[in-house]
Motif scaffolding. Structure first.
Motif, PDB file in Angstrom:
ATOM      1  N   GLU A 105     -47.371  34.516  46.568  1.00  8.59           N
ATOM      2  CA  GLU A 105     -47.189  35.945  46.320  1.00  8.59           C
ATOM      3  C   GLU A 105     -47.022  36.159  44.817  1.00  8.59           C
ATOM      4  O   GLU A 105     -45.931  36.035  44.282  1.00  8.59           O
ATOM      5  N   ASP A 106     -48.141  36.452  44.149  1.00  3.42           N
ATOM      6  CA  ASP A 106     -48.095  36.692  42.708  1.00  3.42           C
ATOM      7  C   ASP A 106     -48.220  38.185  42.445  1.00  3.42           C
ATOM      8  O   ASP A 106     -49.244  38.795  42.790  1.00  3.42           O
ATOM      9  N   PRO A 107     -47.203  38.803  41.840  1.00  8.65           N
ATOM     10  CA  PRO A 107     -47.247  40.256  41.630  1.00  8.65           C
ATOM     11  C   PRO A 107     -48.370  40.722  40.707  1.00  8.65           C
ATOM     12  O   PRO A 107     -48.754  41.885  40.737  1.00  8.65           O
ATOM     13  N   LYS A 108     -48.919  39.827  39.890  1.00  9.31           N
ATOM     14  CA  LYS A 108     -50.006  40.213  38.984  1.00  9.31           C
ATOM     15  C   LYS A 108     -51.248  40.648  39.754  1.00  9.31           C
ATOM     16  O   LYS A 108     -52.002  41.504  39.309  1.00  9.31           O
ATOM     17  N   VAL A 109     -51.486  40.003  40.896  1.00 12.82           N
ATOM     18  CA  VAL A 109     -52.722  40.225  41.634  1.00 12.82           C
ATOM     19  C   VAL A 109     -52.612  41.425  42.568  1.00 12.82           C
ATOM     20  O   VAL A 109     -53.544  42.210  42.726  1.00 12.82           O
ATOM     21  N   GLY A 110     -51.462  41.568  43.217  1.00 11.91           N
ATOM     22  CA  GLY A 110     -51.277  42.684  44.134  1.00 11.91           C
ATOM     23  C   GLY A 110     -51.616  42.363  45.569  1.00 11.91           C
ATOM     24  O   GLY A 110     -51.406  43.180  46.458  1.00 11.91           O
ATOM     25  N   VAL A 111     -52.184  41.162  45.830  1.00 11.04           N
ATOM     26  CA  VAL A 111     -52.453  40.712  47.197  1.00 11.04           C
ATOM     27  C   VAL A 111     -51.901  39.296  47.347  1.00 11.04           C
ATOM     28  O   VAL A 111     -51.673  38.600  46.351  1.00 11.04           O
ATOM     29  N   ILE A 175     -44.508  46.299  41.235  1.00 11.82           N
ATOM     30  CA  ILE A 175     -44.792  45.566  42.473  1.00 11.82           C
ATOM     31  C   ILE A 175     -43.597  44.704  42.859  1.00 11.82           C
ATOM     32  O   ILE A 175     -43.217  44.625  44.032  1.00 11.82           O
ATOM     33  N   GLN A 176     -43.008  44.048  41.859  1.00 17.04           N
ATOM     34  CA  GLN A 176     -41.833  43.216  42.117  1.00 17.04           C
ATOM     35  C   GLN A 176     -40.683  44.062  42.655  1.00 17.04           C
ATOM     36  O   GLN A 176     -39.988  43.679  43.602  1.00 17.04           O
ATOM     37  N   ALA A 177     -40.488  45.245  42.059  1.00 17.48           N
ATOM     38  CA  ALA A 177     -39.424  46.139  42.515  1.00 17.48           C
ATOM     39  C   ALA A 177     -39.720  46.695  43.904  1.00 17.48           C
ATOM     40  O   ALA A 177     -38.819  46.828  44.744  1.00 17.48           O
ATOM     41  N   ALA A 178     -40.997  46.991  44.173  1.00 19.50           N
ATOM     42  CA  ALA A 178     -41.383  47.526  45.481  1.00 19.50           C
ATOM     43  C   ALA A 178     -41.135  46.507  46.584  1.00 19.50           C
ATOM     44  O   ALA A 178     -40.714  46.862  47.694  1.00 19.50           O
ATOM     45  N   ARG A 179     -41.358  45.244  46.284  1.00 18.30           N
ATOM     46  CA  ARG A 179     -41.089  44.197  47.270  1.00 18.30           C
ATOM     47  C   ARG A 179     -39.596  44.068  47.567  1.00 18.30           C
ATOM     48  O   ARG A 179     -39.211  43.601  48.631  1.00 18.30           O
ATOM     49  N   SER A 188     -44.350  55.327  42.834  1.00 14.63           N
ATOM     50  CA  SER A 188     -45.116  55.254  41.586  1.00 14.63           C
ATOM     51  C   SER A 188     -46.423  54.489  41.787  1.00 14.63           C
ATOM     52  O   SER A 188     -47.486  54.906  41.298  1.00 14.63           O
ATOM     53  N   LEU A 189     -46.371  53.373  42.512  1.00 12.61           N
ATOM     54  CA  LEU A 189     -47.577  52.588  42.793  1.00 12.61           C
ATOM     55  C   LEU A 189     -48.559  53.380  43.645  1.00 12.61           C
ATOM     56  O   LEU A 189     -49.780  53.327  43.429  1.00 12.61           O
TER      57      LEU A 189
END
Length: 295
Positions: A105-111, A175-179, A188-189
Motif C-alpha cells: 500500500e503505497d500512498p504515492k500510487v493511490g492503488v 491519501i495517508q490521512a484518508a486511510r 478533498s481527494l
C-alpha cells in the motif's frame, strides 16, 4: 506458453517442444540456483538463467527424498536494482501452485500494488525459520509488457514542474490521512478527482488529446490482479539482445505517479523509439523483489 515469455525475447517459442527444450536449457546452465526445504522429504528448487543483462527465465520444482526432480512451472523475469518503495509488504501464496503474490500500500500510487514475488525462496526460508513478519523491508519493482507505445512528453515550465511535485506530496499526505479516517482528507481527494474528471470530459468534447492533460497514470488492467495499465516518463532506456534467440529487447526505467520501476518489452511489440524524457504507455505484468534487511 507463458504470455510474457515474448517480452524477454522468446516470441518464437510457441510449441510445447520448444518450451521443454528451454526449460532443460535453464536447468542445465543455470546462473543461479536456490533451494529451501518443503517438509521433511522434499526440497523446493528454483533455477535462474539470464539470457541478457537482467532478463531471463526461472524454472521451479521439487526434489523428493530419492533426489528426483519434478518440474512444476516456469516464468520470465526482469531484475531491477532501484528501490521503488519502502512501504510494508504482505505476501500470500497462490492457490494453484507454490508461487506467491505480494501486496504493498503505497500512498504515492493511490492503488494497492499487487505483484508476482520473484525471490520467494528467500521468503520461504524466513517462513520456515519462523522469522515472519519482518519490518524494515523495501521493494524493488519491475514489469514485463507485450504491447506498448512511445509518446511524446508534455512540455512543462520549471514552475509547472515544481507545482506538480508539490501537488504529488500534498496528495500523498491526503491519501495517508484518508486511510486513517480523516473525513476532510477524503472530501478533498473526492473534489480533486471530480475536478480532474470534469477537465478530461471537456477535453474529450473538444476532441483534444486527453494525454496532454494526463501526464502519468497507474491503474489495474484486466481481470488478473497483478496486471496494470501504465503511462510513465522514461528516465533511461537501453536495448539488449537475447543470447539464445537473437531477439532485441528494450529495458526502460519509468517514473510513474512518483513510483520508479523498470519495464521490459520485445522491440517487435513496441511502437516508437524510447528515449529519455518521452513517455511509455502500455499494459504490464508487475513483478517484485522484496529486499529483506538481514538478507
Amino acid at each position: 506458453m507463458h504470455k510474457y515469455l515474448r517480452a524477454v525475447g522468446f516470441s518464437q517459442y510457441t510449441e510445447r517442444k520448444q518450451i521443454q527444450q528451454l526449460i532443460k536449457e535453464v536447468m542445465l546452465h543455470a546462473d543461479e540456483r536456490n533451494y529451501t526445504s518443503m517438509g521433511q522429504k522434499s526440497l523446493f528448487a528454483e533455477f535462474d538463467r539470464n539470457f541478457a543483462e537482467d532478463i531471463g527465465v526461472a524454472v521451479c520444482g521439487e526434489f523428493d527424498d530419492a533426489d528426483t526432480y519434478s518440474y512444476q512451472y516456469y516464468y520470465p523475469y526482469l531484475r531491477s536494482h532501484t528501490v521503488s518503495t519502502a512501504e510494508d509488504v504482505s505476501i500470500e501464496r497462490h492457490a494453484a501452485k507454490e508461487s506467491y503474490a505480494g501486496i504493498c500500500e503505497d500512498p504515492k500510487v493511490g492503488v494497492s500494488l499487487i505483484f508476482y514475488l520473484q525471490n520467494m525462496i528467500t521468503y520461504l526460508k524466513y517462513q520456515n525459520a519462523g522469522k515472519l513478519p519482518i519490518r524494515g523491508t523495501s521493494l524493488t519493482l519491475s514489469a514485463l509488457s507485450c504491447q506498448g507505445t512511445i509518446m511524446l512528453p508534455i512540455q512543462k515550465t520549471e514552475w509547472q514542474k515544481k507545482k506538480i511535485k508539490k501537488d504529488m506530496v500534498n496528495r500523498s499526505r491526503l491519501i495517508q490521512a484518508a486511510r486513517g479516517g480523516d473525513e476532510d482528507a477524503i472530501e478533498s481527494l473526492t473534489l480533486d478527482d471530480m475536478d480532474t474528471y470534469t477537465a478530461i470530459s471537456k477535453k474529450i468534447q473538444k476532441r483534444e488529446d486527453v494525454f496532454s492533460l494526463v501526464d502519468t497514470y497507474f491503474m489495474p488492467y484486466g481481470v488478473e490482479c497483478d496486471q496494470y495499465s501504465v503511462l510513465g516518463e522514461i528516465q533511461e532506456s537501453k536495448k539488449v539482445t537475447n543470447s539464445l534467440t537473437g531477439e532485441e529487447v528494450y529495458i526502460m526505467e519509468l517514473l510513474c505517479n512518483d513510483l520508479i520501476f523498470r519495464v521490459c518489452i520485445n522491440s517487435a511489440d513496441l511502437t516508437g523509439e524510447p528515449k529519455t524524457g518521452r513517455r511509455f504507455r502500455g499494459s504490464v505484468w508487475l513483478q517484485g523483489y522484496v529486499n529483506y534487511p538481514e538478507a
